[in-house]
Design a protein around this motif. Structure first.
Motif, PDB file in Angstrom:
ATOM      1  N   LYS A   1      18.442  30.494 -12.141  1.00 29.34           N
ATOM      2  CA  LYS A   1      17.733  31.979 -12.038  1.00 29.34           C
ATOM      3  C   LYS A   1      19.238  32.625 -11.951  1.00 29.34           C
TER       4      LYS A   1
ATOM      5  N   LEU B   1       1.262  38.557 -18.496  1.00 27.51           N
ATOM      6  CA  LEU B   1       1.257  37.335 -17.804  1.00 27.51           C
ATOM      7  C   LEU B   1      -0.246  36.865 -17.833  1.00 27.51           C
TER       8      LEU B   1
ATOM      9  N   TYR C   1       0.199  28.930 -15.710  1.00 26.42           N
ATOM     10  CA  TYR C   1       0.446  30.112 -16.165  1.00 26.42           C
ATOM     11  C   TYR C   1       0.785  30.455 -17.610  1.00 26.42           C
TER      12      TYR C   1
ATOM     13  N   ILE D   1       4.386  42.082 -17.953  1.00 25.74           N
ATOM     14  CA  ILE D   1       5.598  42.021 -17.443  1.00 25.74           C
ATOM     15  C   ILE D   1       6.100  43.517 -17.194  1.00 25.74           C
TER      16      ILE D   1
ATOM     17  N   GLU E   1      12.205  43.036 -15.280  1.00 22.60           N
ATOM     18  CA  GLU E   1      11.709  41.991 -14.491  1.00 22.60           C
ATOM     19  C   GLU E   1      12.051  40.555 -14.828  1.00 22.60           C
TER      20      GLU E   1
ATOM     21  N   LEU F   1      11.031  36.716 -14.235  1.00 18.95           N
ATOM     22  CA  LEU F   1       9.987  35.747 -13.505  1.00 18.95           C
ATOM     23  C   LEU F   1      10.280  34.291 -13.528  1.00 18.95           C
TER      24      LEU F   1
ATOM     25  N   ILE G   1       5.165  30.803  -8.678  1.00 16.22           N
ATOM     26  CA  ILE G   1       5.602  31.926  -9.413  1.00 16.22           C
ATOM     27  C   ILE G   1       6.756  32.862  -8.706  1.00 16.22           C
ATOM     28  N   HIS G   2       7.720  33.283  -8.890  1.00 13.77           N
ATOM     29  CA  HIS G   2       8.589  34.104  -8.083  1.00 13.77           C
ATOM     30  C   HIS G   2       9.086  35.238  -9.148  1.00 13.77           C
ATOM     31  N   SER G   3       8.962  36.357  -8.600  1.00 16.34           N
ATOM     32  CA  SER G   3       9.325  37.761  -9.317  1.00 16.34           C
ATOM     33  C   SER G   3      10.514  38.451  -8.728  1.00 16.34           C
ATOM     34  N   GLU G   4      11.536  38.771  -9.364  1.00 17.21           N
ATOM     35  CA  GLU G   4      12.604  39.875  -9.011  1.00 17.21           C
ATOM     36  C   GLU G   4      12.767  40.638 -10.061  1.00 17.21           C
TER      37      GLU G   4
END
Length: 470
Positions: A154, A192, A199, A219, A223, A225, A232-235
């Protein structure tokens, strides 16, 4: 439209799924639904146990992924890609996803868009010892990831993304996770979805309908993912975002059953046709659209004016898109193979021909000529977009103004060249209003660069000729 987009070899299509026992088969159907976004080549990388395995080839999804090939693709996660070749880069080696193996593990990459600083990054990376295996700008990201200083994927991906400029929607897969990223302007659509606990990510929502996935959300620009077995992690890898979705997605590229940022493409195109009718009222007997993507706009124009919509042009379903032909002479011959006027509809009639754009003008001239030969007494060409006067540097293959007829000729000069009785383009303001986006800002989150020449990112002219898009 069949018509004028010979010069607009667009984009590519992405599909990915994480955590489903039929990942390969679902990816196959997802890519098939995105086939309109790329007919040059296709590929799938599957995660089988703790190993990534790829299969790809030149041709259509059904040609590359035969029953025999599909039976060998086993696993619970996959990413896939369909593509068009552009100037400087066909060939098997450029078909995606690109798959890389190293002592630290494997990495698969699929990309939709074009990096406008790809050459500068390639020069820098090669000076540091990198050796590139393809002419695709997608490979740049793999090298940037490999040279990053972070201990986890990541961090490596996030750091690499901040160095990229241009349009990019990425799917990245390792043995442990799938990463999804969109450029800070959100120039390309990416959504998504979910199938049960799995997913799904796709360039267009029409793919979700085909595979039975539930749409979750779009999305976001900037972003990142991370999807793995834990969830699932989003930043946000970039806080400097400014939504500028490609307006041609609504006008031409996307399938009419897709939704982009909550707006149905068919509905948007009908609205473009209605707006065109308000801006260009014409007395005529029938309205017809150039198949396929202009039909929605033609229906809207007919509804707004009360002039009957008729199938004045018939498309031969057994001929591929004419704009994938490698030479202009073959493209022009392809028009006759692909379209036929319906004499019983247009003979003795004043015809309004709705199309979605004019690029070079050659195809419009041939269609107008065919309609006249079929007995049309008047032919009024109305275009459901503004004139394309500027090249696109974000994944559509128009790299110079010289190939754009509207960049070098007035509307009246174009009308004379195509042989129409009248020619009308939709205004920029009307285009924005008709599509109906509600994003804040003057243009409501559109990229209008091909119409206005105002680009949402910095452009690197020295890099445009050699960059291989998506």
């Amino acid at each position: 439209m069949l018509a004028e987009l010979k010069g607009l070899n667009e984009e590519c299509g992405l599909f990915g799924i994480w955590g489903h026992s039929d990942a390969a088969q679902i990816t196959y159907y997802g890519l098939h639904s995105l086939q309109h976004r790329g007919q040059e080549g296709t590929g799938i990388v599957i995660k089988e146990g703790n190993e990534l395995k790829g299969t790809k080839g030149e041709g259509l999804v059904t040609e590359v992924f035969t029953t025999e090939v599909m039976q060998k693709l086993k696993g619970r996660s996959a990413i896939g890609h369909v593509r068009y070749a552009t100037a400087g880069g066909g060939g098997y080696e450029n078909v995606q996803p690109l798959l890389f193996h190293s002592q630290n593990g494997s990495l698969a990459l699929a990309h939709n868009g074009n990096l406008v600083n790809a050459n500068a990054l390639k020069n820098q990376l090669e000076a540091q010892g990198s050796i590139f295996q393809t002419s695709s700008d997608t490979e740049v990201l793999a090298h940037l990831i490999k040279r990053g200083g972070y201990s986890n994927i990541k961090g490596l991906v996030r750091n690499a993304l901040t160095m990229l400029k241009g349009a990019f929607a990425f799917l990245i897969m390792t043995e442990t996770e799938m990463l999804v990223a969109l450029d800070p302007n959100g120039l390309r659509p990416l959504s998504l979805g979910k199938i049960g606990d799995a997913y799904v990510v796709a360039s267009e929502t029409c793919a979700f309908d085909i595979v039975g996935a539930e749409f979750v959300r779009d999305i976001l620009p900037g972003e990142l993912l991370v999807i793995n077995d834990s969830g699932i992690h989003s930043e946000m890898y970039s806080l400097h975002t400014n939504t500028a979705i490609c307006t041609m997605e609504y006008i031409y590229f996307s399938r009419p059953d897709s939704n982009i940022h909550g707006i149905n493409v068919h509905t948007a195109r009908k609205s473009l046709g209605k707006q065109l009718a308000a801006e260009a009222p014409i007395e005529a007997d029938v309205v017809t659209g150039v198949p396929d993507s202009s039909i929605s706009a033609a229906i809207g124009y007919a509804e707004a004016t009360g002039i009957p919509y008729e199938m004045g042009l018939i498309k031969n379903r057994y001929v591929g898109r004419t704009f994938i032909q490698p030479s202009q002479s073959l493209r022009e011959q392809g028009v006759k193979m692909k379209l036929s006027p319906v004499r019983g509809v247009v003979e003795g009639k004043r015809v309004i021909m709705v199309d979605d754009s004019i690029v070079r003008g050659t195809t419009s001239r041939r269609i107008v000529s065919m309609l006249r030969d079929a007995g049309a007494t008047e032919i009024h060409v109305v275009i459901s977009s503004p004139p394309i006067q500027n090249p696109c540097f974000y994944g559509i293959d128009t790299s110079s103004k010289e190939e754009l007829i509207a960049s070098n000729h007035s509307v009246e000069e174009i009308r004379e060249q195509i042989g129409a009785d009248s020619l009308t383009f939709l205004s920029v303001a009307g285009t924005i209003e008709a599509i109906g986006r509600t994003d804040a800002g003057e243009n409501r989150g559109h990229c209008l660069a091909c119409f206005t020449g105002r680009y949402p990112t910095e452009i690197y002219p020295s890099e445009l000729q050699s960059a291989e898009k998506c």
